[in-house]
Scaffold this active site. Structure first.
Site, PDB file in Angstrom:
ATOM      1  N   ARG A  90       5.501  10.631  60.607  1.00 55.27           N
ATOM      2  CA  ARG A  90       6.094  11.496  59.571  1.00 55.27           C
ATOM      3  C   ARG A  90       5.014  12.343  58.906  1.00 55.27           C
ATOM      4  O   ARG A  90       5.273  13.433  58.409  1.00 55.27           O
ATOM      5  CB  ARG A  90       6.881  10.668  58.548  1.00 55.27           C
ATOM      6  CG  ARG A  90       7.512  11.513  57.457  1.00 55.27           C
ATOM      7  CD  ARG A  90       8.725  10.887  56.782  1.00 55.27           C
ATOM      8  NE  ARG A  90       8.626   9.468  56.577  1.00 55.27           N
ATOM      9  CZ  ARG A  90       7.850   8.868  55.658  1.00 55.27           C
ATOM     10  NH1 ARG A  90       7.111   9.595  54.837  1.00 55.27           N
ATOM     11  NH2 ARG A  90       7.835   7.564  55.552  1.00 55.27           N
TER      12      ARG A  90
ATOM     13  N   TYR B 173      19.535  37.056  56.629  1.00 53.06           N
ATOM     14  CA  TYR B 173      20.076  35.905  57.347  1.00 53.06           C
ATOM     15  C   TYR B 173      20.886  35.080  56.348  1.00 53.06           C
ATOM     16  O   TYR B 173      20.324  34.571  55.367  1.00 53.06           O
ATOM     17  CB  TYR B 173      18.956  35.081  57.975  1.00 53.06           C
ATOM     18  CG  TYR B 173      19.490  33.866  58.665  1.00 53.06           C
ATOM     19  CD1 TYR B 173      20.123  33.975  59.897  1.00 53.06           C
ATOM     20  CD2 TYR B 173      19.427  32.624  58.072  1.00 53.06           C
ATOM     21  CE1 TYR B 173      20.659  32.866  60.517  1.00 53.06           C
ATOM     22  CE2 TYR B 173      19.958  31.507  58.689  1.00 53.06           C
ATOM     23  CZ  TYR B 173      20.576  31.648  59.916  1.00 53.06           C
ATOM     24  OH  TYR B 173      21.119  30.539  60.515  1.00 53.06           O
TER      25      TYR B 173
ATOM     26  N   ASP C  51      10.452  36.104  56.468  1.00 55.49           N
ATOM     27  CA  ASP C  51      11.165  35.504  57.600  1.00 55.49           C
ATOM     28  C   ASP C  51      10.944  36.439  58.780  1.00 55.49           C
ATOM     29  O   ASP C  51      11.517  37.519  58.852  1.00 55.49           O
ATOM     30  CB  ASP C  51      12.652  35.381  57.254  1.00 55.49           C
ATOM     31  CG  ASP C  51      13.471  34.786  58.400  1.00 55.49           C
ATOM     32  OD1 ASP C  51      12.975  34.750  59.537  1.00 55.49           O
ATOM     33  OD2 ASP C  51      14.622  34.391  58.141  1.00 55.49           O
TER      34      ASP C  51
ATOM     35  N   LYS D  52      14.426  30.309  67.741  1.00 56.20           N
ATOM     36  CA  LYS D  52      14.714  31.635  68.284  1.00 56.20           C
ATOM     37  C   LYS D  52      13.627  32.033  69.295  1.00 56.20           C
ATOM     38  O   LYS D  52      13.427  31.339  70.262  1.00 56.20           O
ATOM     39  CB  LYS D  52      14.874  32.634  67.135  1.00 56.20           C
ATOM     40  CG  LYS D  52      15.802  32.131  66.008  1.00 56.20           C
ATOM     41  CD  LYS D  52      17.234  31.916  66.447  1.00 56.20           C
ATOM     42  CE  LYS D  52      18.095  31.158  65.445  1.00 56.20           C
ATOM     43  NZ  LYS D  52      18.140  31.704  64.105  1.00 56.20           N
TER      44      LYS D  52
END
Ligand SMILES: *Cc1c(COP(=O)(O)O)cnc(C)c1O
Length: 386
Positions: free
Chosen positions: A51, A103, A175, A200
């Site tokens: 983690r 977005y 972004d 993406k």
């Protein structure tokens, strides 16, 4: 990126000979969740539990930091998990400024986090060159941009946005999911944090969910991001990180082909009788073309939108007639996708009703053009002759 090797070569050669013992070219997956201490009680590589850090994830992060020219990167289990970590650094009374059309998932998250944190949220019109500056306030702590903006592909001048944000005492987060470091490196233009949905273009095969933040500064905000990831646990798995590394090897090739296909489609349909407008920053007619040319130095990307002549119903007809383009959400994969955004966004969507969003993949441009042509012909045939 090292001084002696290009980003393109670096992406292809990620992790070669990480497994020196066997001379393996491809790096191994390290699924171990835990790491043993040596006889003196020391952790051999400083890793203790996945983690907090995992060798395969770290290899992907180091590569992404180099590709973006940043100091460090952190991967998350999805793009929005990464967005949540950086948006979570906003404090009560601070103001976030973001584009009105962007977005939609990130905007919904922004509304939620601003409300939960007692922060303010303001929106600007990205099609207005002075919109961002006019939206800044004394308490603006974060300016959030996308360029080109989903799904109208308006272009925001990143360097100018960084200058305006910094003058107001805010940081600039971008972004850049649709403009990978193949073509745009926002940190060099003044941005403070680059975010990608790695689901993406970075991965590019529609088979990994991942998000990444890359920073220019190892400051208190970055420490907060790392702590948020460590404690809320939205980490990327080692197998996903390995797939992402494999996807990154062909990033430059895929992006070049998608960009070429999108440009061919945009040029072909720009003056089609059933098309009101083609929105693509690579077209000379696009209002953001000059700025795009400056900050997208290696292709305008695979994303474009077509405003069909008519309204919602006409766009539906064209969209449903497509055969090669798949009717699916997402973008930046090897396969071409089409979406009628007004049909899938929430009722408060402000996206034009006749807009079809296209993600050009790496198929034959001729097939993609023929598919759109036959779909638009159906619309033409359905209309009474003038
Ligand atoms: C997909 C996407 C996101 C969200 O990322 P996920 O990986 O789906 O969580 C954010 N911004 C843009 C521009 C996107 O396309």
């Amino acid at each position: 990126m090292g001084n002696d090797i290009s980003a393109e070569t670096l992406a292809v050669q990620i992790g070669h000979f990480t497994d020196a013992q066997n001379g393996a070219i491809v790096p191994p997956v390290a699924p171990s969740t835990t790491f043993a201490r040596d006889a003196e009680g020391k952790l051999p590589a400083g890793l203790r539990y996945s983690r907090y850090g995992n060798p395969t994830v770290i290899l992907a992060e180091q590569t992404l930091a180099k590709l973006e020219g940043g100091k460090e990167a952190r991967l998350f289990a999805s793009g929005l998990a990464a967005c949540a970590a950086i948006l979570g650094t906003i404090r009560a009374g601070q103001h976030i400024l973001a584009p009105r059309i962007m977005y939609h998932g990130a905007q919904d998250l922004m509304r939620r986090i601003a409300a939960a944190h007692g922060a303010e949220l303001g929106f600007f019109d990205a099609a207005d060159p002075n919109g961002l500056r006019a939206g800044l306030r004394a308490n603006t702590a974060m300016v959030w941009i996308e360029s080109p903006i989903n799904p109208t592909w308006d272009v925001i001048d990143i360097a100018a946005a960084a200058e305006a944000a910094h003058a107001a005492g805010a940081i600039l987060v971008i972004d850049s999911s649709v403009a990978p470091p193949v073509t745009t490196r926002p940190l060099a233009l003044g941005a403070d944090i680059v975010f990608h949905s790695a689901s993406k273009y970075l991965n590019g095969h529609s088979d990994v969910m991942a998000g990444v933040l890359v920073t220019n500064a190892l400051d208190a905000r970055w420490q907060d991001v790392i702590e948020t990831r460590n404690l809320t646990g939205g980490v990327l798995g080692a197998f996903e990180a390995w797939l992402l590394i494999r996807g990154l090897r062909t990033l430059f090739l895929r992006f070049a082909r998608s960009s070429a296909n999108a440009l061919a489609i945009a040029r072909h349909f720009e003056r089609h009788p059933m098309v009101e407008a083609v929105l693509y920053p690579g077209l000379e007619s696009h209002p953001g073309h000059a700025v795009a040319k400056r900050q997208m130095t290696n292709g305008f990307g695979g994303m474009l939108s077509i405003k069909v002549r008519g309204g919602f119903d006409e766009a539906q007809l064209v969209w449903r007639s497509l055969r090669v383009f798949l009717s699916a959400a997402s973008l930046g994969g090897v396969e071409s996708l089409a979406e009628h955004r007004a049909a899938v966004e929430s009722p408060n969507s402000v996206v034009p009703r006749n807009l079809l969003r296209l993600s050009a993949g790496i198929e034959s441009a001729d097939d993609l053009i023929a598919d759109l042509a036959q779909a638009l012909d159906r619309l033409g045939a359905s209309r009474p002759k003038a």
